[in-house]
Design a protein around this motif. Structure first.
Motif, short mmCIF file in Angstrom:
data_model
loop_
_atom_site.label_atom_id
_atom_site.label_comp_id
_atom_site.label_asym_id
_atom_site.label_seq_id
_atom_site.Cartn_x
_atom_site.Cartn_y
_atom_site.Cartn_z
N GLY A 1 -98.65 65.31 -16.68
CA GLY A 1 -99.05 63.95 -16.36
C GLY A 1 -100.28 63.48 -17.11
O GLY A 1 -100.84 64.21 -17.94
N ILE A 2 -100.68 62.27 -16.80
CA ILE A 2 -101.76 61.61 -17.52
C ILE A 2 -102.61 60.80 -16.55
O ILE A 2 -102.14 60.36 -15.51
N SER A 3 -103.90 60.67 -16.87
CA SER A 3 -104.80 59.84 -16.07
C SER A 3 -105.48 58.83 -16.97
O SER A 3 -105.53 59.00 -18.20
N SER A 4 -106.02 57.78 -16.36
CA SER A 4 -106.70 56.74 -17.13
C SER A 4 -107.77 56.11 -16.25
O SER A 4 -108.09 56.61 -15.17
N ALA A 5 -108.32 55.00 -16.73
CA ALA A 5 -109.38 54.33 -15.98
C ALA A 5 -108.85 53.75 -14.67
O ALA A 5 -109.59 53.63 -13.70
N THR A 6 -107.58 53.40 -14.65
CA THR A 6 -106.95 52.88 -13.44
C THR A 6 -105.57 53.50 -13.29
O THR A 6 -104.96 53.96 -14.27
N LEU A 7 -105.06 53.48 -12.08
CA LEU A 7 -103.70 53.99 -11.84
C LEU A 7 -102.68 53.14 -12.60
O LEU A 7 -101.67 53.66 -13.09
N GLU A 8 -102.94 51.83 -12.70
CA GLU A 8 -101.99 50.95 -13.40
C GLU A 8 -101.84 51.35 -14.86
O GLU A 8 -100.72 51.43 -15.39
N LEU A 9 -102.98 51.65 -15.53
CA LEU A 9 -102.92 52.09 -16.92
C LEU A 9 -102.22 53.44 -17.05
O LEU A 9 -101.44 53.68 -17.97
N ALA A 10 -102.52 54.34 -16.12
CA ALA A 10 -101.88 55.66 -16.14
C ALA A 10 -100.38 55.54 -15.94
O ALA A 10 -99.58 56.23 -16.60
N GLU A 11 -99.96 54.69 -15.02
CA GLU A 11 -98.53 54.52 -14.75
C GLU A 11 -97.81 53.89 -15.95
O GLU A 11 -96.69 54.28 -16.29
#
Length: 383
Positions: free
Chosen positions: A32-42
């Motif tokens: 998986g991946i993470s980002s500054a927000t869940l929306e960006l990660a999704e």
């Protein structure tokens, strides 16, 4: 064997997906991946067809399935996030630079040593096959190195309307062009030649003292045209280009020119290593070629071919002659060296790695400190 390792990638900008692709080509499971927000990660999860989008970095660290974390986030986050990864008991591959300051780098080196975990910095350009070939030839020969000259040229920040978080000192560091791409050259020269920088004379230039920033963030290498009313003016203190003279231990000399405002040069790293019996010339925009200069016999033009690259480069050449290997392949091969060390465990030689370790990352931070001091005081600075 790489399939026994599961990785997570933090960061969904330009370089995060490159990490994902390189790992998958190697056979590593990227969960998986993470980002500054869940929306960006999704959004990234869907585009990359990954299993999981983490709501935040802490959630990624809490996933017991992950053995390795790749950090592809803004520079200012490297130091705190590396500390978190090591504290969570996971191996870490961090984008360059390792940290914002050499003091932070020293701390991370010590933490990595105490952890017993594998810790790397993604100076991926080491893994062009022709660079490995140069390293092998210089190690196996007894020629004296006279000089190393070259540069790293880009044009993606040519206009004052070109903007990215890297231009901000509080996000990328006091140095920008030098830290972002110049350290790639410096690391590569150390890697191929074994030379250590002894002293530096640097001249930094900020071509655009102000830039017009979009009202809202943009991704790297974004060519979107914006209206004047969509822009705001900000002051810039980081370098657009730099001229650097180098003295190496043992007497060799060096010259480096770095710029991100040179029209037509998209991503051009060059070096010319002059020795007592030959000169080696490389250009990253033609990475499958190596020019070997001679004085008393014809010079050589060597094209990448696994049949001709024996020894050190051999494991890192995966396609036949005439089938070019480029930028994405350097990530795969860098990760190959890193994951080989993970699989080797305690048997790995952590002091002499082909991938850049944290000590290598610290070296670049110390050099950057000297560059800043040299420019400010207009004199040679000895390390």
């Amino acid at each position: 064997m790489y399939s026994t390792i599961t990785a997570g990638v933090a960061g969904t900008g330009f370089i995060g997906p490159v990490h994902v692709e390189g790992l998958r080509r190697l056979g590593v499971r990227v969960k998986g991946i993470s980002s500054a927000t869940l929306e960006l990660a999704e959004e990234a999860r869907q585009q990359l067809n990954l299993e999981h989008a983490y709501p935040d970095f802490d959630a990624m660290l809490a996933d017991d399935e992950l053995n390795v974390i790749h950090l592809a986030v803004p520079n200012v986050l490297h130091y705190p996030m590396v500390k978190q990864v090591l504290a969570a008991g996971k191996h870490v591959m961090c984008e360059k630079p390792l940290a914002m300051t050499s003091e932070q780098g020293i701390e991370l080196v010590e933490l990595a040593k105490k952890s017993g975990l594998k810790a790397g910095v993604n100076y991926n350009l080491r893994f062009y096959p022709m660079n490995l070939e140069v390293k092998k030839r210089l190690e196996e020969g007894d020629a004296k190195i006279f000089s190393v000259v070259g540069g790293y040229q880009q044009d993606w920040l040519l206009y004052d309307t070109d903007y990215n978080w890297r231009v901000l000192a509080d996000q990328g560091g006091a140095l920008r062009a030098v830290s972002d791409i110049g350290t790639h050259w410096l690391d590569l020269v150390h890697f191929t030649t074994g030379l250590e920088v002894e002293a530096i004379l640097a001249d930094l230039t900020t071509v655009h003292k102000t830039r017009r920033r979009p009202k809202g963030e943009v991704s790297s290498f974004n060519n979107e045209v914006l209206r004047d009313e969509d822009l705001e003016t900000i002051d810039i203190t980081t370098d657009d280009c730099a001229s650097i003279l180098l003295k190496f231990k043992g007497g060799a000399k060096g010259q480096l020119f770095v710029t991100q405002v040179s029209a037509g040069h998209k991503n051009r790293l060059t070096y010319d290593i002059a020795t007592s019996d030959a000169a080696y010339e490389f250009n990253s925009e033609r990475p499958n070629e190596l020019l070997i200069g001679r004085r008393d016999q014809p010079s050589e033009f060597l094209l990448k071919d696994p049949a001709l690259l024996q020894g050190l480069p051999a494991p890192f050449v995966n396609y036949p002659g005439g089938h070019n290997e480029g930028f994405p392949d350097t990530f795969k091969q860098c990760f190959r060296a890193f994951y080989d060390a993970i699989l080797a465990g305690d048997a790995a030689d952590d002091e002499h790695t082909l991938y850049a370790n944290f000590e290598d990352g610290l070296r670049e931070l110390v050099i950057c400190d000297a560059i800043i001091k040299s420019d400010a005081e207009e004199r040679w600075v000895y390390l």
